[in-house]
Every structure is written in C-alpha cells, then in structure tokens.
Design an enzyme around this catalytic site. Structure first.
Site, PDB file in Angstrom:
ATOM      1  N   LYS A   1      -1.478 -15.302 -38.878  1.00  0.00           N
ATOM      2  CA  LYS A   1      -2.566 -15.569 -38.945  1.00  0.00           C
ATOM      3  C   LYS A   1      -3.785 -16.950 -38.822  1.00  0.00           C
ATOM      4  O   LYS A   1      -3.075 -17.714 -38.184  1.00  0.00           O
ATOM      5  CB  LYS A   1      -3.202 -15.408 -40.141  1.00  0.00           C
ATOM      6  CG  LYS A   1      -4.470 -15.996 -41.067  1.00  0.00           C
ATOM      7  CD  LYS A   1      -3.779 -15.733 -42.288  1.00  0.00           C
ATOM      8  CE  LYS A   1      -5.992 -15.568 -42.670  1.00  0.00           C
ATOM      9  NZ  LYS A   1      -6.129 -15.516 -43.925  1.00  0.00           N
TER      10      LYS A   1
ATOM     11  N   LYS B   1      -4.093 -11.334 -36.904  1.00  0.00           N
ATOM     12  CA  LYS B   1      -5.928 -11.387 -37.417  1.00  0.00           C
ATOM     13  C   LYS B   1      -6.475 -13.024 -36.765  1.00  0.00           C
ATOM     14  O   LYS B   1      -5.718 -13.514 -36.431  1.00  0.00           O
ATOM     15  CB  LYS B   1      -5.796 -11.150 -38.942  1.00  0.00           C
ATOM     16  CG  LYS B   1      -6.759 -12.102 -39.094  1.00  0.00           C
ATOM     17  CD  LYS B   1      -6.732 -12.211 -41.279  1.00  0.00           C
ATOM     18  CE  LYS B   1      -7.659 -11.818 -41.677  1.00  0.00           C
ATOM     19  NZ  LYS B   1      -7.758 -12.632 -42.665  1.00  0.00           N
TER      20      LYS B   1
HETATM   21  C1  PBG Z   1      -8.062 -14.957 -46.863  1.00  0.00           C
HETATM   22  C2  PBG Z   1      -8.615 -14.073 -45.778  1.00  0.00           C
HETATM   23  C3  PBG Z   1      -9.306 -14.194 -45.344  1.00  0.00           C
HETATM   24  C4  PBG Z   1      -9.860 -13.149 -44.538  1.00  0.00           C
HETATM   25  C5  PBG Z   1      -8.553 -12.392 -45.370  1.00  0.00           C
HETATM   26  N1  PBG Z   1      -7.844 -12.754 -46.233  1.00  0.00           N
HETATM   27  C6  PBG Z   1     -10.173 -15.577 -44.428  1.00  0.00           C
HETATM   28  C7  PBG Z   1      -9.604 -16.474 -45.177  1.00  0.00           C
HETATM   29  O1  PBG Z   1      -8.229 -16.761 -44.216  1.00  0.00           O
HETATM   30  O2  PBG Z   1     -10.202 -17.823 -45.227  1.00  0.00           O
HETATM   31  C8  PBG Z   1     -10.355 -12.926 -43.108  1.00  0.00           C
HETATM   32  C9  PBG Z   1     -11.284 -11.591 -43.319  1.00  0.00           C
HETATM   33  C10 PBG Z   1     -11.868 -11.122 -42.613  1.00  0.00           C
HETATM   34  O3  PBG Z   1     -12.803 -12.606 -41.956  1.00  0.00           O
HETATM   35  O4  PBG Z   1     -12.596 -10.029 -42.286  1.00  0.00           O
HETATM   36  N2  PBG Z   1      -6.357 -15.474 -47.080  1.00  0.00           N
END
Ligand code: PBG
Length: 327
Positions: A197, A251
């Site tokens: 991520k 992601k």
């Molecule tokens: C939270 C989380 C996030 C997303 C999914 N779970 C955002 C972040 O880490 O700030 C992002 C998903 C998206 O942008 O569609 N941990």
C-alpha cells in the site's frame, strides 16, 4: 516472422477473429465492491467527490447489496463513516462489537448469506487524528497499534466477517492477527493483506467518504510505502505470506501495474488490485467533461487483469458488469 508472411492485422480483421485471439478475460467474478456505511436511519448520501457512489445506513443497505447480488459480485468490502463524537485518539470505537461495521456485516449476511464480506483492519475511520494507528511520542507506534488491530480483527471475525483485510501497514500485524484468529478457533477466516500500500495521492475522495480528510493533518509516509520503491513491495508480500496471508493486495492499481505484474510472476499467489477512489473520480470526471469516452473504464479494468490481478476492488464493479458483462 516477417512481412509479408506475417501480417498481424490478419487476426484483427473482424470481430469474431479478435474474440478468438484475445488472451485476457474479465468476468463478474473478478470484482469486490466497496460499500460505504454510516450510522443513523434512512440515509443514502452521495459522496460529493465520487459521483454515483453513496453511503448507506444499515437499513438502506438492501438497495446496494441486492444490486451487487444480482450482478453476481462475489464479495463486498465495508468502509464506515464514524460520527465525530465517537472518534478519539485511540480509535476505540473500532473494537466496539456494536459499531456500524459489525452491524453492517450481519445485515449483509442477512440480505445474502452467500456474498463474501471483507472488512478493513485499520484505525483511521475511528481516530480523531485520522491516522491508521496510535500516536505515541509523535510517531505512529507500531507495536501498540498492533495490539488494538488484533482486537479489531477479532471483533469483526465474531460479527461474521469472511475476509479480514489489514490496510494499516504496521509491521508484523499479519502474523499477530493470524495467531489470534487461530487461538480463537477462527481457522477459516481469510486474511487479505494490503501488503503493498503506497502513500498515495489517489486516496483523497475515499478520505471524504469516510470523513478523514478534515481530521488527517499530515501524511502517512512513515507507514505506507514510498512510490519510488519496487523491490520493497516484493519484500512486503513475502513477509505477509510467511505470516499467514491468504492473498495480497496492491494499492493503488492504475499507476502500479508493474508491481502487480512482478508480484504475480514471483509469488504466483492470488493478487488483488485496488482500483482506488482517486482513480474512480478522475475517470468519472474525465468522462463527464468529455475528455474521455465511457469505454475508458473497461480499458482500465482490463489493464489490471492483463498485469496479473485475480480480482479487482472497484467502485466501477456494478457499472462494468451491467454495461459489459450481463449479456
Ligand atoms: C484506510 C484505507 C484507505 C483506503 C482504503 N483503506 C485510505 C488511506 O489509507 O488513507 C483507500 C481506498 C480508496 O482510495 O479508494 N486505511
């Protein structure tokens, strides 16, 4: 292999031929639909930065769940908007058995017991500062955060969640959560690790949706990955698989096709791609303002499959299935 004995256009000349030679397939089974839930009654609120995407109170979930079920989407991912009054610096609402996520899990199962339910493990929707972990001495404290993440995972497991999806990026949490699940006899709960991520600029609309845009003061670069790195992604995946993840997520997806590809090649495990909120909004707005044709959505989704993704978490799921995969 040279001209004129080889003319690649021969195979492209007609639609039936193009259908015969294509090597990437997309199916209804390739999607996980994110669903935003909120507290209260009779609410369906459009998320301003995500045209066509709504937050639902538990009593209104039937609309989106029956659409997903009709479209044969295998699983949904639940994300909550928590009232500010319930947020604190430790995110304790995350371990409340009656929080909106736990209620949503049982409601989804009531509406369709055959749809998979996935839940994020991370504290950001619940903390007053919008970070995924606990802040101690000005840092997001890894090991103290893990302690509460384990509890959050167990609470969700008890509520009937099928896939626990840690998205917090703390080190060591997959192994700790796996052990806790085993100890509590949740032998068959799957863990989807958001192994890779990135600290990305593509998450802004999501943060509007779960109400963390205004609370989050700084960035998440001390725990989410630097987008300048690729080798580190492989290491993240290796560790999480060793610790007991059943599958891994990359992601965002669109700017990270190389990462999806590498992981698939190297580990040959199920890899999911998260087609995140910023990708959704950019594309939607591009179509709205006639900068792109609607079929751009399909082209983008296919790119994830071509790169090697087994499934795609996407806000486009219903739309793509209804428009292209329902004949
Ligand atoms: C939270 C989380 C996030 C997303 C999914 N779970 C955002 C972040 O880490 O700030 C992002 C998903 C998206 O942008 O569609 N941990």
């Amino acid at each position: 292999m040279k001209f004129p004995s080889t003319r690649l256009r021969r195979n492209r000349k007609s639609e039936w031929s193009r259908r015969l030679i294509n090597d990437t397939y997309l199916d209804k089974s390739d999607f996980i639909l994110p669903v935003f839930v909120c507290e209260g009654k009779n609410k369906k609120q459009e998320i301003k930065s995500m045209p066509g995407i709504f937050r639902y109170s538990i009593d209104r979930l039937d609309e989106i769940i029956s659409r997903a079920s009709k479209n044969k989407i295998p699983a949904v991912a639940i994300f909550p908007l928590i009232e500010n009054s319930k947020k604190n610096n430790k995110g304790t609402e995350a371990i409340n058995k009656n929080n909106v996520v736990c209620n949503a899990i049982s409601q989804v199962k009531k509406l369709n017991k055959n749809i998979g339910v996935m839940c994020d493990v991370a504290l950001d929707p619940y903390t007053s500062h919008g970070h995924d972990g606990l802040i101690i001495n000005n840092e997001i404290h890894n090991d103290e955060t893990n302690k509460i993440l384990i509890k959050q995972a167990l609470v969700q497991a008890q509520a009937g969640c099928d896939i626990i999806a840690p998205s917090d990026m703390m080190d060591g949490r997959i192994g700790l959560i796996r052990n806790a699940l085993e100890k509590n006899k949740f032998f068959n709960i799957q863990i989807l690790s958001y192994a890779v991520k990135y600290a990305s600029n593509f998450y802004s609309p999501f943060r509007d949706a779960v109400g963390t845009s205004s609370t989050l003061k700084s960035d998440k670069k001390t725990y989410q990955m630097d987008y300048k790195n690729s080798d580190e992604a492989l290491l993240e995946v290796k560790l999480d698989l060793d610790e007991g993840a059943d599958f891994v997520m990359v992601k965002p997806a669109l700017a990270y096709l190389d990462i999806i590809y590498k992981i698939k090649q190297k580990f040959n495990v199920p890899v999911f791609a998260y087609n995140v909120s910023g990708e959704y909004s950019l594309i939607k707005n591009g179509i709205k303002s006639s900068l792109a044709k609607e079929d751009i959505i399909l082209e983008v989704i296919y790119s994830f499959k071509r790169a090697g993704a087994n499934a795609i978490v996407s806000y486009f799921a219903n739309e793509v299935i209804e428009k292209y995969l329902s004949k």
